[in-house]
Design an enzyme around this catalytic site. Sequence first.
Site, short mmCIF file in Angstrom:
data_model
loop_
_atom_site.label_atom_id
_atom_site.label_comp_id
_atom_site.label_asym_id
_atom_site.label_seq_id
_atom_site.Cartn_x
_atom_site.Cartn_y
_atom_site.Cartn_z
N GLU A 103 32.65 32.84 36.22
CA GLU A 103 32.84 33.71 35.04
C GLU A 103 33.30 35.11 35.47
O GLU A 103 34.11 35.76 34.79
CB GLU A 103 31.52 33.79 34.27
CG GLU A 103 31.52 34.63 33.02
CD GLU A 103 32.25 33.98 31.86
OE1 GLU A 103 33.47 33.75 31.96
OE2 GLU A 103 31.60 33.73 30.83
N THR A 150 38.59 39.27 28.02
CA THR A 150 37.25 39.87 28.10
C THR A 150 37.28 41.12 28.98
O THR A 150 36.68 42.15 28.63
CB THR A 150 36.25 38.84 28.68
OG1 THR A 150 36.29 37.67 27.85
CG2 THR A 150 34.84 39.38 28.69
#
Length: 306
Positions: free
Chosen positions: A128, A181
Amino acid sequence: MNEIKIFSPATVANVACGFDVLGFCIDTIGDEMVIRKTEEKGIKITKIEGYDLPFEAEKNVAGVSALAMYNDLQPNCGFEIEIYKKIKPGSGIGSSSASAAGSVYGMNELLGRPLDKTKLTYFAMKGEALASQCEHADNLAPAIFGGFTLVKSASPLQILELPTPSDLFVTLIHPQIEIKTSESRAILPKEIPLSNAIAQWANVGSLVHALHTSDYNLIKEALHDVVIEPYRKQLIPHFDDVKNAALKAGALGCAISGSGPSIFMLSKSEDTARNVEKAIRKIYSNTDIVFETYVSKINVEGIRAL
Ligand SMILES: Nc1ncnc2c1ncn2[C@@H]1O[C@H](COP(=O)(O)OP(=O)(O)O)[C@@H](O)[C@H]1O
Ligand SMILES: N[C@@H](CCOP(=O)(O)O)C(=O)O
């Protein structure tokens, strides 16, 4: 077992007030992946369908998390990964997280489950971090544990599993624009006023209590984000209109899903969630924005074998 096919679900991070700590798991949207043991050592991504993503293990979040786990466990075999990507990257519903969690989940199953869910989340965080430039676990934890989760601490990693009130349904709208993000984190302020911090942590505590007591009125009162939303909503076309329409149609609350552009609403009952869907579709139908909507129950199981 030499091969496993899995469903790796989409997730909603933050849940309005819980930036980087709260998340929940969705039932109807997710990637599929096949993980296979090989005699040849190492990690290889052999197939990607749906979206154009890197095949090099070091550049794909599924490969990075798999390598972190592989290098730690040093098993006597290698692994091939196939990714059937259904969640658009940069969607705000945990696209990168589904891949990062899926590879380590599949490998763990094939190795006879040497790791618990917290350790799997730990390795998935390494993947991630490639996408968001930060090791956050608020998408990974609900993908791996299912239901609602709270990341009590990222280091050392500690995940709390929260209860899911049975009548809770989610409506999602995903305008087909990409918000990375990493970019939507970069626009956030480094400091926040104390009065906002007080309001936000009161809401997080209230939401956790409301989930434990199935108190839908308290869920409604707690689903507010005074810290992040004012900055990020500018990246999402017609955010305020969607929110007003959703609340008018009976949603308990409405906020940005993860880092956006998706927007989520929670409702008490599937009928209300579907009425909310109808109301918010009208907002984007009057524009030239391409969008998808979904209604789902909360997925309390998380990633599963198919
Ligand atoms: N397997 C993968 N799945 C999704 N995104 C990936 C993957 N591997 C690398 N990426 C990169 O991660 C970024 C998307 O992650 P992110 O911005 O966190 O989106 P999301 O909010 O949907 O998780 C893109 O730049 C994409 O190229
Ligand atoms: N807490 C993170 C969550 C990002 O979720 P994603 O689904 O957009 O990857 C953030 O808000 O930055």
